[in-house]
Design a protein around this motif. Sequence first.
Motif, PDB file in Angstrom:
ATOM      1  N   CYS A  92       0.813  -1.049   0.055  1.00 35.88           N
ATOM      2  CA  CYS A  92      -0.051   0.076  -0.184  1.00 35.88           C
ATOM      3  C   CYS A  92       0.839   1.145   0.123  1.00 35.88           C
ATOM      4  CB  CYS A  92      -0.944   0.026   1.298  1.00 35.88           C
ATOM      5  SG  CYS A  92      -2.131  -1.448   1.315  1.00 35.88           S
ATOM      6  N   MET A 120      -2.450   3.745  -3.427  1.00 36.43           N
ATOM      7  CA  MET A 120      -3.497   4.749  -3.452  1.00 36.43           C
ATOM      8  C   MET A 120      -2.907   6.032  -3.610  1.00 36.43           C
ATOM      9  SD  MET A 120      -6.435   5.074  -2.832  1.00 36.43           S
ATOM     10  CE  MET A 120      -7.230   6.632  -3.219  1.00 36.43           C
ATOM     11  N   LEU A 122      -4.050  10.130  -4.481  1.00 34.84           N
ATOM     12  CA  LEU A 122      -4.967  11.131  -4.389  1.00 34.84           C
ATOM     13  C   LEU A 122      -4.361  12.414  -4.978  1.00 34.84           C
ATOM     14  CD1 LEU A 122      -6.970  10.733  -1.149  1.00 34.84           C
ATOM     15  CD2 LEU A 122      -7.713  10.139  -3.429  1.00 34.84           C
ATOM     16  N   GLU A 190     -13.611   6.146   4.619  1.00 39.12           N
ATOM     17  CA  GLU A 190     -14.304   7.035   3.534  1.00 39.12           C
ATOM     18  C   GLU A 190     -14.784   8.300   4.211  1.00 39.12           C
ATOM     19  OE1 GLU A 190     -16.601   4.552   0.583  1.00 39.12           O
ATOM     20  OE2 GLU A 190     -17.287   3.577   2.354  1.00 39.12           O
ATOM     21  N   GLY A 195     -14.550   5.581  -0.899  1.00 38.01           N
ATOM     22  CA  GLY A 195     -13.705   4.285  -1.152  1.00 38.01           C
ATOM     23  C   GLY A 195     -12.417   4.533  -0.539  1.00 38.01           C
ATOM     24  N   LEU A 196     -11.861   5.410   0.128  1.00 41.60           N
ATOM     25  CA  LEU A 196     -10.699   5.588   0.608  1.00 41.60           C
ATOM     26  C   LEU A 196     -10.580   5.220   2.042  1.00 41.60           C
ATOM     27  CD1 LEU A 196      -7.531   6.337   0.603  1.00 41.60           C
ATOM     28  CD2 LEU A 196      -8.282   8.514   1.214  1.00 41.60           C
ATOM     29  N   ARG A 197      -9.872   4.247   2.511  1.00 45.64           N
ATOM     30  CA  ARG A 197      -9.475   3.689   3.741  1.00 45.64           C
ATOM     31  C   ARG A 197      -8.128   4.129   4.198  1.00 45.64           C
ATOM     32  NH1 ARG A 197     -13.116  -1.899   4.162  1.00 45.64           N
ATOM     33  NH2 ARG A 197     -15.226  -0.938   4.476  1.00 45.64           N
ATOM     34  N   SER A 198      -7.884   4.453   5.268  1.00 49.12           N
ATOM     35  CA  SER A 198      -6.543   4.450   5.892  1.00 49.12           C
ATOM     36  C   SER A 198      -6.116   4.208   7.357  1.00 49.12           C
ATOM     37  CB  SER A 198      -5.702   5.797   5.458  1.00 49.12           C
ATOM     38  OG  SER A 198      -6.412   6.903   6.220  1.00 49.12           O
ATOM     39  N   ALA A 217      -2.529   3.845   3.257  1.00 51.54           N
ATOM     40  CA  ALA A 217      -3.902   4.016   2.752  1.00 51.54           C
ATOM     41  C   ALA A 217      -4.231   2.873   1.612  1.00 51.54           C
ATOM     42  CB  ALA A 217      -3.743   5.307   2.188  1.00 51.54           C
ATOM     43  N   HIS A 219      -7.642   1.514  -1.163  1.00 54.44           N
ATOM     44  CA  HIS A 219      -8.916   2.065  -1.576  1.00 54.44           C
ATOM     45  C   HIS A 219      -9.550   0.768  -1.847  1.00 54.44           C
ATOM     46  CE1 HIS A 219     -12.080   3.589  -4.305  1.00 54.44           C
ATOM     47  NE2 HIS A 219     -11.407   4.766  -3.992  1.00 54.44           N
ATOM     48  N   LEU A 220     -10.946   0.933  -1.462  1.00 49.81           N
ATOM     49  CA  LEU A 220     -12.007  -0.201  -1.701  1.00 49.81           C
ATOM     50  C   LEU A 220     -11.922  -0.914  -2.850  1.00 49.81           C
ATOM     51  CD1 LEU A 220     -15.100   1.346   0.227  1.00 49.81           C
ATOM     52  CD2 LEU A 220     -13.563  -0.868   0.859  1.00 49.81           C
ATOM     53  N   THR A 221     -11.670  -0.547  -4.101  1.00 52.07           N
ATOM     54  CA  THR A 221     -11.662  -0.891  -5.492  1.00 52.07           C
ATOM     55  C   THR A 221     -10.439  -2.223  -5.359  1.00 52.07           C
ATOM     56  OG1 THR A 221     -10.214   0.739  -6.204  1.00 52.07           O
ATOM     57  CG2 THR A 221     -12.565   0.778  -6.501  1.00 52.07           C
TER      58      THR A 221
END
Length: 253
Positions: A92, A120, A122, A190, A195-198, A217, A219-221
């Motif tokens: 990650c 991830m 952004l 989120e 969709g973002l988790r950290s 971090a 992402h759910l995808t």
Amino acid sequence: MERGLRILSAFTGNRSVLGIADLARTVGLNKSTTHRYVATLTKLGYIQQDPETRKYFLGPRAADLGFAAIDSMELGKVAGPLLQALADETGCTVSMGLCDGPDVVYVDRRRSARRNAAAMDLNLHVGSRLPAYCTSMGKVLLAFKDAAALRQILDHTDMARRGPKTITNREQLTAALAKVRQSGVAVNDEELAPGLRSFAAPVRDRSGEVVAAVNVAVHLTVAPTAVEALAARIEPPLRRTTAEISRRLGHRP
């Protein structure tokens, strides 16, 4: 600002005590201008005056600046390889941030070298700022502030909704920060973006003060699992990494 810094720079190892005339000559200003800047620096605690000789020397705020610079350089040197190792282990994106008022400022960011990494992005980079209240690193940094400092920061925070699960209520955020203090890990599910988790944990210096935060971090995808399952995988190496960075900074629990 430049003139003030020039005055502070005039104090060296063999010229640590200087009068107004000495300072004016060294920095190339007239005495009245020099005195005005010295008066301001004295008021702010960067310079102190000997009441007997009327000469000046560096004050505690100048020393604090020096120690802060040393600590900042030490933090980056110590943390870099460990952050990269954490990124490679988890697959990650890993970041480290510092607190600046209501914001968290990114000071390091590492992506995994693994081929199928769950990186991830952004469009963040070193120097990027995000609001602390809705980020995992920010919540770690806020959680360990004293009550007065936290209150002042929250007074200047616009808790707007940024993701589907953003905490926009001050009392709820305060309760969440209390849980972070207790558990030692902050979760962003989120709250910043869909969709973002950290997950983030604190870095402590030799005095035990929280000086930075590190997050992982995803992402759910690329990791569509329950947050509890993701935490079980991410939190152990995250805790181990922040504990090791803290240890190398001199922290002893």
